[in-house]
Design a protein around this motif. Sequence first.
Motif, mmCIF file in Angstrom:
data_model
loop_
_atom_site.group_PDB
_atom_site.id
_atom_site.type_symbol
_atom_site.label_atom_id
_atom_site.label_comp_id
_atom_site.label_asym_id
_atom_site.label_seq_id
_atom_site.Cartn_x
_atom_site.Cartn_y
_atom_site.Cartn_z
ATOM 1 N N GLY A 1 0.815 -1.223 0.000
ATOM 2 C CA GLY A 1 0.000 0.000 0.000
ATOM 3 C C GLY A 1 0.845 1.268 0.000
ATOM 4 N N ASP A 2 0.387 2.280 0.743
ATOM 5 C CA ASP A 2 1.029 3.606 0.744
ATOM 6 C C ASP A 2 2.501 3.565 1.167
ATOM 7 O OD1 ASP A 2 -1.328 4.732 -0.072
ATOM 8 O OD2 ASP A 2 -1.965 5.293 1.950
ATOM 9 N N THR A 3 2.861 2.610 1.997
ATOM 10 C CA THR A 3 4.251 2.498 2.474
ATOM 11 C C THR A 3 5.215 2.261 1.313
ATOM 12 O OG1 THR A 3 3.474 1.688 4.602
ATOM 13 C CG2 THR A 3 5.758 1.216 4.065
ATOM 14 N N TRP A 4 4.732 1.629 0.223
ATOM 15 C CA TRP A 4 5.586 1.345 -0.939
ATOM 16 C C TRP A 4 6.228 2.620 -1.473
ATOM 17 C CZ3 TRP A 4 7.830 -2.717 -3.076
ATOM 18 C CH2 TRP A 4 8.341 -2.613 -4.365
ATOM 19 N N LYS A 5 5.436 3.680 -1.608
ATOM 20 C CA LYS A 5 5.943 4.941 -2.173
ATOM 21 C C LYS A 5 6.996 5.580 -1.267
ATOM 22 C CE LYS A 5 1.501 5.865 -4.314
ATOM 23 N NZ LYS A 5 0.504 5.273 -3.429
ATOM 24 N N LYS A 6 6.938 5.279 0.025
ATOM 25 C CA LYS A 6 7.876 5.857 0.995
ATOM 26 C C LYS A 6 9.108 4.979 1.208
ATOM 27 C CE LYS A 6 3.897 7.876 3.232
ATOM 28 N NZ LYS A 6 2.761 7.444 3.998
ATOM 29 N N THR A 7 9.149 3.849 0.511
ATOM 30 C CA THR A 7 10.258 2.902 0.657
ATOM 31 C C THR A 7 11.326 3.200 -0.381
ATOM 32 O OG1 THR A 7 8.705 1.225 1.462
ATOM 33 C CG2 THR A 7 10.823 0.431 0.676
ATOM 34 N N ASN A 8 12.593 3.164 0.035
ATOM 35 C CA ASN A 8 13.668 3.457 -0.922
ATOM 36 C C ASN A 8 13.787 2.351 -1.982
ATOM 37 O OD1 ASN A 8 15.714 1.427 -0.167
ATOM 38 N ND2 ASN A 8 15.883 2.585 1.740
ATOM 39 N N LYS A 9 14.370 2.718 -3.107
ATOM 40 C CA LYS A 9 14.479 1.837 -4.278
ATOM 41 C C LYS A 9 15.182 0.515 -3.938
ATOM 42 C CE LYS A 9 13.835 1.532 -8.793
ATOM 43 N NZ LYS A 9 12.523 0.975 -9.116
ATOM 44 N N ASP B 1 15.376 -1.128 -1.058
ATOM 45 C CA ASP B 1 14.487 -2.003 -0.292
ATOM 46 C C ASP B 1 13.344 -2.529 -1.156
ATOM 47 O OD1 ASP B 1 16.022 -1.815 1.983
ATOM 48 O OD2 ASP B 1 14.684 -0.424 3.034
ATOM 49 N N GLN B 2 12.860 -1.687 -2.079
ATOM 50 C CA GLN B 2 11.816 -2.136 -2.998
ATOM 51 C C GLN B 2 12.325 -3.308 -3.842
ATOM 52 O OE1 GLN B 2 10.627 1.281 -5.342
ATOM 53 N NE2 GLN B 2 9.149 1.967 -3.799
ATOM 54 N N GLU B 3 13.519 -3.147 -4.401
ATOM 55 C CA GLU B 3 14.099 -4.202 -5.245
ATOM 56 C C GLU B 3 14.327 -5.474 -4.436
ATOM 57 O OE1 GLU B 3 17.563 -2.269 -6.858
ATOM 58 O OE2 GLU B 3 16.371 -1.119 -8.306
ATOM 59 N N GLU B 4 14.801 -5.314 -3.197
ATOM 60 C CA GLU B 4 15.076 -6.479 -2.354
ATOM 61 C C GLU B 4 13.793 -7.231 -2.000
ATOM 62 O OE1 GLU B 4 17.248 -7.848 1.807
ATOM 63 O OE2 GLU B 4 17.362 -5.759 1.213
#
Length: 183
Positions: free
Chosen positions: A60-68, A70-73
Amino acid sequence: TKTHNTKNKIKNSNTPKEVVNNLHIGLKKVSEKISDSPTDLIKLVKNTYNAEKMIAKIIGDTWKKTNKKDQEEIVLIFQEYIAKNYFKRFNKIQNPTFKYKESKKIGEKFMLVKTVLVVDKEDISISYLLLLDKNKWRIFDVLLAGSISEIATKKSEFSGFIIDEKITPLMNALKKQNLLLNN
């Protein structure tokens, strides 16, 4: 000239039906013990699932606040999680049969592919919601019994691991689960 057995051969998937068929071929290989390691399935999940869009929707909304980074990991961890869950389930199923029912276009970028999994003469309805992203169809959600959304289930299941808008606890929980699924 050689004839190729296309029934058990994974090919490039251009249509939503082919993407789902490739997933089914891989799952049958696990069931038939042709593939005895989740590694092949992880590769298959990477090619058939849009795990990034899926995990973004789950978080959800936390995705947009997560750095690239951590997103990739978490995408890689989540792909492994999907593959190992499939591996664990289909390793126990004998002679599964998948039957294609129909495909339905939903809006511009979505397709619903309806199938039935037959196990021990029992029919299990499985529908796949696919998203057209970067000119490729990929599975975005799985609906069991026609209505139980994998995204909704995981959103509920994973929400307790997202603390102070950080996904690190969720990443750690999924890593731990992936280790457990190895056994």
